[in-house]
Design a protein around this motif. Structure first.
Motif, PDB file in Angstrom:
ATOM      1  N   ARG A  82      -5.281   7.504  -0.615  1.00 53.67           N
ATOM      2  CA  ARG A  82      -5.740   6.109  -0.523  1.00 53.67           C
ATOM      3  C   ARG A  82      -6.494   5.694  -1.784  1.00 53.67           C
ATOM      4  O   ARG A  82      -6.430   4.540  -2.207  1.00 53.67           O
ATOM      5  CB  ARG A  82      -6.657   5.947   0.687  1.00 53.67           C
ATOM      6  CG  ARG A  82      -5.960   6.140   2.026  1.00 53.67           C
ATOM      7  CD  ARG A  82      -5.071   4.971   2.365  1.00 53.67           C
ATOM      8  NE  ARG A  82      -4.338   5.230   3.595  1.00 53.67           N
ATOM      9  CZ  ARG A  82      -3.026   5.122   3.729  1.00 53.67           C
ATOM     10  NH1 ARG A  82      -2.283   4.746   2.695  1.00 53.67           N
ATOM     11  NH2 ARG A  82      -2.437   5.354   4.877  1.00 53.67           N
ATOM     12  N   ARG A 115      -5.400   0.791  10.731  1.00 54.00           N
ATOM     13  CA  ARG A 115      -4.391   0.688   9.681  1.00 54.00           C
ATOM     14  C   ARG A 115      -3.723  -0.657   9.804  1.00 54.00           C
ATOM     15  O   ARG A 115      -3.678  -1.256  10.866  1.00 54.00           O
ATOM     16  CB  ARG A 115      -3.362   1.806   9.780  1.00 54.00           C
ATOM     17  CG  ARG A 115      -3.947   3.173   9.554  1.00 54.00           C
ATOM     18  CD  ARG A 115      -2.895   4.248   9.605  1.00 54.00           C
ATOM     19  NE  ARG A 115      -2.302   4.294  10.922  1.00 54.00           N
ATOM     20  CZ  ARG A 115      -1.029   4.052  11.185  1.00 54.00           C
ATOM     21  NH1 ARG A 115      -0.220   3.717  10.224  1.00 54.00           N
ATOM     22  NH2 ARG A 115      -0.556   4.139  12.415  1.00 54.00           N
ATOM     23  N   SER A 116      -3.152  -1.125   8.720  1.00 51.05           N
ATOM     24  CA  SER A 116      -2.528  -2.440   8.733  1.00 51.05           C
ATOM     25  C   SER A 116      -1.233  -2.422   9.522  1.00 51.05           C
ATOM     26  O   SER A 116      -0.617  -1.400   9.746  1.00 51.05           O
ATOM     27  CB  SER A 116      -2.212  -2.881   7.288  1.00 51.05           C
ATOM     28  OG  SER A 116      -1.181  -2.088   6.783  1.00 51.05           O
ATOM     29  N   ASP A 128       0.387   7.089   7.729  1.00 51.53           N
ATOM     30  CA  ASP A 128       1.387   6.068   8.059  1.00 51.53           C
ATOM     31  C   ASP A 128       2.594   6.678   8.753  1.00 51.53           C
ATOM     32  O   ASP A 128       3.223   6.042   9.592  1.00 51.53           O
ATOM     33  CB  ASP A 128       1.865   5.370   6.780  1.00 51.53           C
ATOM     34  CG  ASP A 128       0.721   4.732   6.024  1.00 51.53           C
ATOM     35  OD1 ASP A 128       0.127   3.791   6.563  1.00 51.53           O
ATOM     36  OD2 ASP A 128       0.409   5.197   4.920  1.00 51.53           O
ATOM     37  N   SER A 135      -6.410  -1.385  -3.909  1.00 54.45           N
ATOM     38  CA  SER A 135      -6.217  -2.429  -2.907  1.00 54.45           C
ATOM     39  C   SER A 135      -6.080  -1.847  -1.512  1.00 54.45           C
ATOM     40  O   SER A 135      -5.987  -2.583  -0.538  1.00 54.45           O
ATOM     41  CB  SER A 135      -4.963  -3.251  -3.237  1.00 54.45           C
ATOM     42  OG  SER A 135      -3.795  -2.468  -3.041  1.00 54.45           O
ATOM     43  N   SER A 136      -6.036  -0.517  -1.411  1.00 56.44           N
ATOM     44  CA  SER A 136      -5.859   0.135  -0.119  1.00 56.44           C
ATOM     45  C   SER A 136      -6.947   1.170   0.098  1.00 56.44           C
ATOM     46  O   SER A 136      -6.721   2.365  -0.028  1.00 56.44           O
ATOM     47  CB  SER A 136      -4.484   0.811  -0.046  1.00 56.44           C
ATOM     48  OG  SER A 136      -4.317   1.472   1.188  1.00 56.44           O
ATOM     49  N   SER A 167       0.819  -1.204   0.000  1.00 58.56           N
ATOM     50  CA  SER A 167       0.000   0.000   0.000  1.00 58.56           C
ATOM     51  C   SER A 167       0.859   1.262   0.000  1.00 58.56           C
ATOM     52  O   SER A 167       1.970   1.272   0.524  1.00 58.56           O
ATOM     53  CB  SER A 167      -0.908   0.009   1.230  1.00 58.56           C
ATOM     54  OG  SER A 167      -1.778  -1.103   1.218  1.00 58.56           O
ATOM     55  N   GLN A 207       1.551  -0.966   7.510  1.00 61.42           N
ATOM     56  CA  GLN A 207       1.567   0.487   7.451  1.00 61.42           C
ATOM     57  C   GLN A 207       2.120   1.078   8.726  1.00 61.42           C
ATOM     58  O   GLN A 207       2.891   2.025   8.712  1.00 61.42           O
ATOM     59  CB  GLN A 207       0.139   1.006   7.209  1.00 61.42           C
ATOM     60  CG  GLN A 207      -0.361   0.748   5.799  1.00 61.42           C
ATOM     61  CD  GLN A 207      -1.814   1.105   5.655  1.00 61.42           C
ATOM     62  OE1 GLN A 207      -2.618   0.921   6.555  1.00 61.42           O
ATOM     63  NE2 GLN A 207      -2.176   1.612   4.492  1.00 61.42           N
ATOM     64  N   ASP A 231      -4.896   3.786  -4.853  1.00 63.80           N
ATOM     65  CA  ASP A 231      -4.576   2.359  -4.788  1.00 63.80           C
ATOM     66  C   ASP A 231      -5.844   1.591  -4.439  1.00 63.80           C
ATOM     67  O   ASP A 231      -6.260   1.579  -3.276  1.00 63.80           O
ATOM     68  CB  ASP A 231      -3.497   2.116  -3.731  1.00 63.80           C
ATOM     69  CG  ASP A 231      -3.103   0.642  -3.622  1.00 63.80           C
ATOM     70  OD1 ASP A 231      -3.663  -0.174  -4.390  1.00 63.80           O
ATOM     71  OD2 ASP A 231      -2.249   0.334  -2.793  1.00 63.80           O
TER      72      ASP A 231
END
Length: 233
Positions: free
Chosen positions: A211, A225-226, A25, A216-217, A2, A229, A214
């Protein structure tokens, strides 16, 4: 992977919280007196504690000496140092040896000729930030709200992670990512009402727009948040 989004030049609790809740992030703190975003060490201590574990903390300096860097590291406990001055590769090696922190080197860009120094820095830095070259009469090297010609990076072949900065805002970040294929974007003046004064709604809008580049994000819910990230990966 991402797209990484960095909000730089944060200086208040309110705008830091907005950036964190909106899913930034990386959060950047500026230690450079000529900048309207310059922080005192005490202010940095308080803000840094709020960001701990929630985003990658970035300390931005410009040709800082060892004592200044050591004070910043002790106070903010940054995850990465952003060197935004005329630091040489030898200086980068020296800093990395003394402070044992990842380094992000900012390279000013105006034409393709400005990329000549890239291989040298890529051999030492952990990440590269391409920023617009400041005018000769500028009092600071970045945060001036001016973009560079992103097509200079269009065919860039660089294994090292890199980000783009300079004149980004919610309206042009998608095009910047499309042209440069950068893995991250860095904004400061593009989310401000006046120099040094961040606007919460502009922060949220920028992160939403970034965001959206992308599929996928998708835009995360506030505070979600992942793990990748959060680690700046």
């Amino acid at each position: 992977m991402s797209l990484l989004v960095k909000i730089c030049g944060l200086s208040t609790r309110e705008t830091l919280d907005v950036a964190l809740e909106a899913g930034a992030d990386m959060v950047g703190f500026v230690f450079f007196p000529p900048s309207p975003r310059h922080l005192s060490l005490e202010a940095a201590r308080k803000l840094g504690s709020r960001a701990e574990g929630r985003a990658v903390k970035v300390a931005l300096t410009v040709d800082a000496d060892d004592a200044t860097l050591e004070n910043i590291v002790e106070t903010l406990r940054p995850d990465i140092l952003q060197l935004h001055g005329k630091e040489t590769t030898a200086r980068l090696r020296d800093i990395k040896q003394k402070l044992a922190l990842p380094l992000m080197k900012a390279l000013p860009v105006e034409t393709a000729a400005d990329l000549a120094a890239l291989p040298r820095y890529a051999g030492v830095a952990d990440r590269i930030l391409f920023d617009a070259r400041a005018p000769k009469d500028a009092t600071r090297p970045g945060g001036l709200g001016a973009p560079f010609d992103w097509h200079v990076l269009e065919n860039l072949d660089l294994a090292l992670p890199y980000m783009v900065s300079g004149g980004l805002n919610a309206g042009n970040v998608a095009e910047a990512v499309r042209v440069t294929r950068a893995g991250g974007v860095d904004v400061s003046s593009g989310v401000e009402r006046t120099p040094g004064v961040k606007d919460p709604e502009l922060i949220r809008a920028f992160i939403r727009a970034a965001r959206a580049t992308d599929p996928s994000s998708p835009l995360p819910a506030y505070g979600e948040r992942s793990t990748a990230q959060r680690a700046g990966g």
